[in-house]
Design a protein around this motif. Structure first.
Motif, PDB file in Angstrom:
ATOM      1  N   TYR A  28      35.804  24.175 -17.401  1.00 58.10           N
ATOM      2  CA  TYR A  28      34.935  25.284 -18.026  1.00 58.10           C
ATOM      3  C   TYR A  28      35.007  26.541 -17.226  1.00 58.10           C
ATOM      4  O   TYR A  28      35.049  27.711 -17.661  1.00 58.10           O
ATOM      5  CB  TYR A  28      33.400  24.981 -18.554  1.00 58.10           C
TER       6      TYR A  28
ATOM      7  N   SER B 102      41.760   8.644 -22.026  1.00 64.84           N
ATOM      8  CA  SER B 102      41.339   9.094 -23.358  1.00 64.84           C
ATOM      9  C   SER B 102      40.978  10.493 -23.760  1.00 64.84           C
ATOM     10  O   SER B 102      40.701  10.547 -24.587  1.00 64.84           O
ATOM     11  CB  SER B 102      40.164   8.070 -23.537  1.00 64.84           C
TER      12      SER B 102
ATOM     13  N   ASN C 179      33.336  21.328 -36.039  1.00 67.65           N
ATOM     14  CA  ASN C 179      32.636  21.188 -34.890  1.00 67.65           C
ATOM     15  C   ASN C 179      31.277  21.808 -34.850  1.00 67.65           C
ATOM     16  O   ASN C 179      30.246  21.323 -34.095  1.00 67.65           O
ATOM     17  CB  ASN C 179      33.561  21.795 -33.609  1.00 67.65           C
TER      18      ASN C 179
ATOM     19  N   LEU D  12      32.549  15.764 -26.703  1.00 71.10           N
ATOM     20  CA  LEU D  12      32.055  16.778 -27.202  1.00 71.10           C
ATOM     21  C   LEU D  12      30.478  16.345 -27.479  1.00 71.10           C
ATOM     22  O   LEU D  12      29.632  17.185 -27.101  1.00 71.10           O
ATOM     23  CB  LEU D  12      32.607  17.211 -28.827  1.00 71.10           C
TER      24      LEU D  12
ATOM     25  N   ASN E 130      37.301   9.733 -34.472  1.00 71.22           N
ATOM     26  CA  ASN E 130      36.333  10.061 -33.340  1.00 71.22           C
ATOM     27  C   ASN E 130      35.234   9.313 -33.369  1.00 71.22           C
ATOM     28  O   ASN E 130      34.272   9.340 -34.082  1.00 71.22           O
ATOM     29  CB  ASN E 130      35.779  11.654 -33.431  1.00 71.22           C
TER      30      ASN E 130
ATOM     31  N   TYR F 279      47.962  13.445 -24.317  1.00 72.77           N
ATOM     32  CA  TYR F 279      47.163  12.032 -24.500  1.00 72.77           C
ATOM     33  C   TYR F 279      47.887  11.634 -25.936  1.00 72.77           C
ATOM     34  O   TYR F 279      47.933  10.279 -25.977  1.00 72.77           O
ATOM     35  CB  TYR F 279      45.834  12.606 -24.768  1.00 72.77           C
TER      36      TYR F 279
ATOM     37  N   PRO G 187      29.199  25.048 -24.969  1.00 68.54           N
ATOM     38  CA  PRO G 187      30.489  25.606 -25.205  1.00 68.54           C
ATOM     39  C   PRO G 187      31.472  25.203 -26.380  1.00 68.54           C
ATOM     40  O   PRO G 187      31.998  24.263 -26.319  1.00 68.54           O
ATOM     41  CB  PRO G 187      31.330  25.394 -23.775  1.00 68.54           C
TER      42      PRO G 187
ATOM     43  N   ARG H 111      41.052  25.241 -26.727  1.00 65.01           N
ATOM     44  CA  ARG H 111      41.734  24.344 -26.117  1.00 65.01           C
ATOM     45  C   ARG H 111      43.485  24.538 -26.352  1.00 65.01           C
ATOM     46  O   ARG H 111      43.759  24.709 -27.560  1.00 65.01           O
ATOM     47  CB  ARG H 111      41.567  22.931 -26.645  1.00 65.01           C
TER      48      ARG H 111
ATOM     49  N   HIS I 127      45.279  23.276 -29.652  1.00 63.84           N
ATOM     50  CA  HIS I 127      43.941  22.383 -30.203  1.00 63.84           C
ATOM     51  C   HIS I 127      44.085  22.109 -31.829  1.00 63.84           C
ATOM     52  O   HIS I 127      44.647  23.047 -32.538  1.00 63.84           O
ATOM     53  CB  HIS I 127      42.738  23.488 -30.209  1.00 63.84           C
TER      54      HIS I 127
ATOM     55  N   TYR J 101      34.867  25.647 -28.460  1.00 67.70           N
ATOM     56  CA  TYR J 101      36.057  26.099 -28.131  1.00 67.70           C
ATOM     57  C   TYR J 101      36.648  26.789 -29.405  1.00 67.70           C
ATOM     58  O   TYR J 101      36.359  26.423 -30.525  1.00 67.70           O
ATOM     59  CB  TYR J 101      37.174  24.771 -27.946  1.00 67.70           C
TER      60      TYR J 101
ATOM     61  N   THR K  85      44.496   5.305 -31.975  1.00 66.16           N
ATOM     62  CA  THR K  85      43.650   6.776 -32.340  1.00 66.16           C
ATOM     63  C   THR K  85      44.383   7.550 -33.629  1.00 66.16           C
ATOM     64  O   THR K  85      45.615   7.443 -33.852  1.00 66.16           O
ATOM     65  CB  THR K  85      43.877   7.930 -31.359  1.00 66.16           C
ATOM     66  N   ASP K  86      43.456   8.393 -34.342  1.00 66.42           N
ATOM     67  CA  ASP K  86      44.218   8.983 -35.645  1.00 66.42           C
ATOM     68  C   ASP K  86      45.166  10.244 -34.783  1.00 66.42           C
ATOM     69  O   ASP K  86      45.792  10.752 -35.852  1.00 66.42           O
ATOM     70  CB  ASP K  86      43.041   9.503 -36.297  1.00 66.42           C
ATOM     71  N   GLU K  87      44.884  10.591 -33.768  1.00 66.17           N
ATOM     72  CA  GLU K  87      45.556  11.843 -33.220  1.00 66.17           C
ATOM     73  C   GLU K  87      47.103  11.678 -33.258  1.00 66.17           C
ATOM     74  O   GLU K  87      47.834  12.723 -33.309  1.00 66.17           O
ATOM     75  CB  GLU K  87      45.162  11.993 -31.742  1.00 66.17           C
TER      76      GLU K  87
HETATM   77  O1  DAU Z   1      40.360  11.387 -32.990  1.00 66.75           O
HETATM   78  C1  DAU Z   1      40.047  10.293 -31.980  1.00 66.75           C
HETATM   79  C2  DAU Z   1      40.103  10.930 -30.612  1.00 66.75           C
HETATM   80  O2  DAU Z   1      38.683  11.708 -30.560  1.00 66.75           O
HETATM   81  C3  DAU Z   1      40.256   9.771 -29.507  1.00 66.75           C
HETATM   82  O3  DAU Z   1      41.551   9.448 -29.588  1.00 66.75           O
HETATM   83  C4  DAU Z   1      40.095  10.563 -28.113  1.00 66.75           C
HETATM   84  O4  DAU Z   1      40.309   9.535 -27.008  1.00 66.75           O
HETATM   85  C5  DAU Z   1      38.687  11.226 -28.018  1.00 66.75           C
HETATM   86  O5  DAU Z   1      38.625  11.954 -26.729  1.00 66.75           O
HETATM   87  C6  DAU Z   1      38.607  12.378 -29.034  1.00 66.75           C
HETATM   88  O6  DAU Z   1      39.360  13.400 -29.126  1.00 66.75           O
HETATM   89  P1  DAU Z   1      38.966  14.882 -29.253  1.00 66.75           P
HETATM   90  O7  DAU Z   1      39.715  15.841 -28.595  1.00 66.75           O
HETATM   91  O8  DAU Z   1      38.747  15.064 -30.855  1.00 66.75           O
HETATM   92  O9  DAU Z   1      37.303  14.723 -28.605  1.00 66.75           O
HETATM   93  P2  DAU Z   1      36.511  15.711 -27.876  1.00 66.75           P
HETATM   94  O10 DAU Z   1      35.091  15.190 -27.919  1.00 66.75           O
HETATM   95  O11 DAU Z   1      37.030  16.035 -26.638  1.00 66.75           O
HETATM   96  O12 DAU Z   1      36.277  17.013 -28.777  1.00 66.75           O
HETATM   97  C7  DAU Z   1      36.042  16.955 -30.189  1.00 66.75           C
HETATM   98  C8  DAU Z   1      36.177  18.357 -30.881  1.00 66.75           C
HETATM   99  O13 DAU Z   1      35.267  19.263 -29.884  1.00 66.75           O
HETATM  100  C9  DAU Z   1      37.624  18.912 -30.325  1.00 66.75           C
HETATM  101  O14 DAU Z   1      37.990  19.779 -31.669  1.00 66.75           O
HETATM  102  C10 DAU Z   1      37.342  19.987 -29.307  1.00 66.75           C
HETATM  103  C11 DAU Z   1      35.852  20.169 -29.318  1.00 66.75           C
HETATM  104  N1  DAU Z   1      35.424  20.560 -28.071  1.00 66.75           N
HETATM  105  C12 DAU Z   1      35.275  19.801 -27.201  1.00 66.75           C
HETATM  106  C13 DAU Z   1      34.500  19.869 -25.904  1.00 66.75           C
HETATM  107  C14 DAU Z   1      34.611  18.910 -24.878  1.00 66.75           C
HETATM  108  C15 DAU Z   1      34.596  21.696 -27.935  1.00 66.75           C
HETATM  109  O15 DAU Z   1      34.490  22.623 -28.934  1.00 66.75           O
HETATM  110  N2  DAU Z   1      33.781  22.001 -26.707  1.00 66.75           N
HETATM  111  C16 DAU Z   1      33.720  21.058 -25.787  1.00 66.75           C
HETATM  112  O16 DAU Z   1      33.158  21.326 -24.662  1.00 66.75           O
END
Ligand code: DAU
Ligand code: NAD
Length: 379
Positions: A376, A103, A274, A215, A204, A175, A230, A316, A319, A232, A149-151
């Motif tokens: 990281y 995921s 974010n 996150l 999310n 993914y 951190p 990312r 992204h 992104y 997922t919405d992605e």
């Molecule tokens: O939208 C639904 C999705 O949300 C699900 O399908 C996925 O399984 C789930 O992991 C999630 O995906 P995201 O990529 O949106 O989630 P993530 O928590 O990894 O990241 C959320 C946002 O925060 C994204 O724009 C990237 C950013 N981020 C993430 C991490 C881990 C950062 O800025 N810094 C970070 O260290």
């Protein structure tokens, strides 16, 4: 039930895949809290780095013991046809709730293979088992619910329209491409073989038991430990956040009342860049665990405010800019709506992580440390 039918379904024997993960375990907790749920749950999970049976200790103690037996766990891979088929027959499964997946977008960028196997082949395997045991045998009263997922809908610009259920798919990461593929397979089994399915595409989630590579838990745990936060890129990417219990309530609603063959979008109606999410975490943490009282941060570190820990890191790759989902269909048709505000949900979540240090220490295993270094370290 008939195509498009909205009669209430009875859930007798549920196969929950990925039930030891974040949303799956919250869903099992949610289910056993519902007075009108009288069925049993068979949780099948491979227990990858993201699966944690500690999430279900209470459930196992209460419903997993002889005399009370309504909860069963089997460690298995959803790609393993033979084992899953055996479980299917043994428990006479009438409802599949398919959470199991790789995921995490960042992990899919570093190594997509497991995403293709679990998300595509795993879903295909489950569909084949239901085809053999439900369709070929003319079983009625069954349902395959696929969690997505919405992605899969791609990425939006600032002023673009929302994602609707009929928005064309446009996935960008390994993914989301693998999830899109699984959604197409589920729909294909409905159209080709008449498999009774429902599908939900959610935004999310956040809440208890989320693995701290995502996150919100990553930021909470780093802040508590006085580590960098951190972000992104420029932190302006937008996500729509939903408290996990609201997602579980939506799934339960679709399982009972969703129209067969339909997709339902689920979202928090809570779009946030974010950087705002991280600032809110810092603000709430200051309220619940002031820096002055924080035993993990030494005064010599000279941190006055959790916000001082924010740091912008390399973006990312690929992204997605913004996700924004319209969930009018499930609201209007099935009467579900998000019930927990972001402020309330964040407070509950932060408090949960503050209260569950042992869970965190156990999760921070060698595998977790390796991931943090890989993700990281290279930025
Ligand atoms: O939208 C639904 C999705 O949300 C699900 O399908 C996925 O399984 C789930 O992991 C999630 O995906 P995201 O990529 O949106 O989630 P993530 O928590 O990894 O990241 C959320 C946002 O925060 C994204 O724009 C990237 C950013 N981020 C993430 C991490 C881990 C950062 O800025 N810094 C970070 O260290
Ligand atoms: P997670 O990574 O926390 O949990 C996934 C679970 O699946 C783990 O317990 C893992 O051990 C298990 N698993 C992985 N591969 C398996 C395999 N081959 N066989 C059996 N079990 C396997 O994920 P999550 O955040 O709880 O997400 C659950 C589902 O919800 C996924 O399908 C995901 O795409 C979807 N989803 C997640 C979010 C979110 O914000 N987290 C939002 C929308 C949709």
């Amino acid at each position: 039930m008939e195509e498009g039918s909205r009669e209430r379904r009875t859930l007798r024997s549920l196969l929950v895949t990925g039930g030891a993960g974040f949303i799956g375990s919250n869903f099992i907790h949610y289910l056993f809290k519902q007075g009108d749920f009288k069925g049993k749950v068979v949780n099948v999970d491979k227990l990858t780095y993201a699966g944690n049976l500690e999430n279900l200790e209470e459930i196992d103690k209460t419903y997993g013991q002889e005399g009370q037996k309504r909860y069963f766990f089997r460690q298995a891979d959803v790609c393993d046809f033979k084992t899953i088929e055996e479980i299917f027959i043994q428990h006479d499964i009438d409802t599949v709730v398919h959470f199991a997946a790789e995921s995490h977008v960042d992990r899919s960028i570093h190594g997509p293979t497991d995403f293709i196997l679990t998300n595509i082949i795993g879903t295909f395997t489950l569909l084949e088992i239901t085809r053999k045991h439900w369709i070929d045998k003319g079983r009625s009263g069954v349902l395959f619910h696929h969690i997505s997922t919405d992605e899969v809908y791609g990425s939006l610009e600032k002023d673009d329209e929302y994602f609707y259920e009929n928005t064309p798919y446009d996935p960008h990461s390994p993914y989301s491409a693998s999830k899109a593929s699984s959604d197409h397979l589920v729909n294909a089994y409905h159209h080709t073989y008449g498999l009774p399915i429902t599908l939900s595409n959610c935004s999310n989630n956040y809440g208890p038991y989320q693995f701290p590579e995502k996150l919100i838990p990553l930021m909470i745990l780093n802040a508590v430990d006085g580590k960098k936060l951190p972000i992104y890129g420029d932190g302006m990417n937008v996500r729509d956040w939903l408290y996990v219990e609201d997602h579980c309530a939506a799934i339960y609603t679709v399982l009972r009342y969703g129209r067969t063959g339909e997709t339902y979008n689920i979202g928090g109606e809570n779009e946030q860049p974010n950087i705002n999410v991280v600032r809110k975490i810092c603000e709430t943490l200051e309220e619940l665990y002031p820096i002055a009282a924080n035993r993990f941060i030494q005064p010599s570190a000279n941190i006055q405010n959790y916000n001082d820990l924010i740091t912008f890191v390399k973006d990312r790759p690929g992204h997605d800019w913004r996700y924004a989902i319209n969930c009018d269909k499930i609201k209007e048709e099935l009467g579900w709506k998000p019930s927990i505000s972001f402020e309330e949900g964040l407070k509950k979540t932060i408090q949960w992580y503050l209260d569950n240090r042992q869970w965190i220490d156990n999760v921070r295993s060698g595998e977790y440390k390796k991931w943090i270094e890989k993700n990281y370290g290279e930025r």
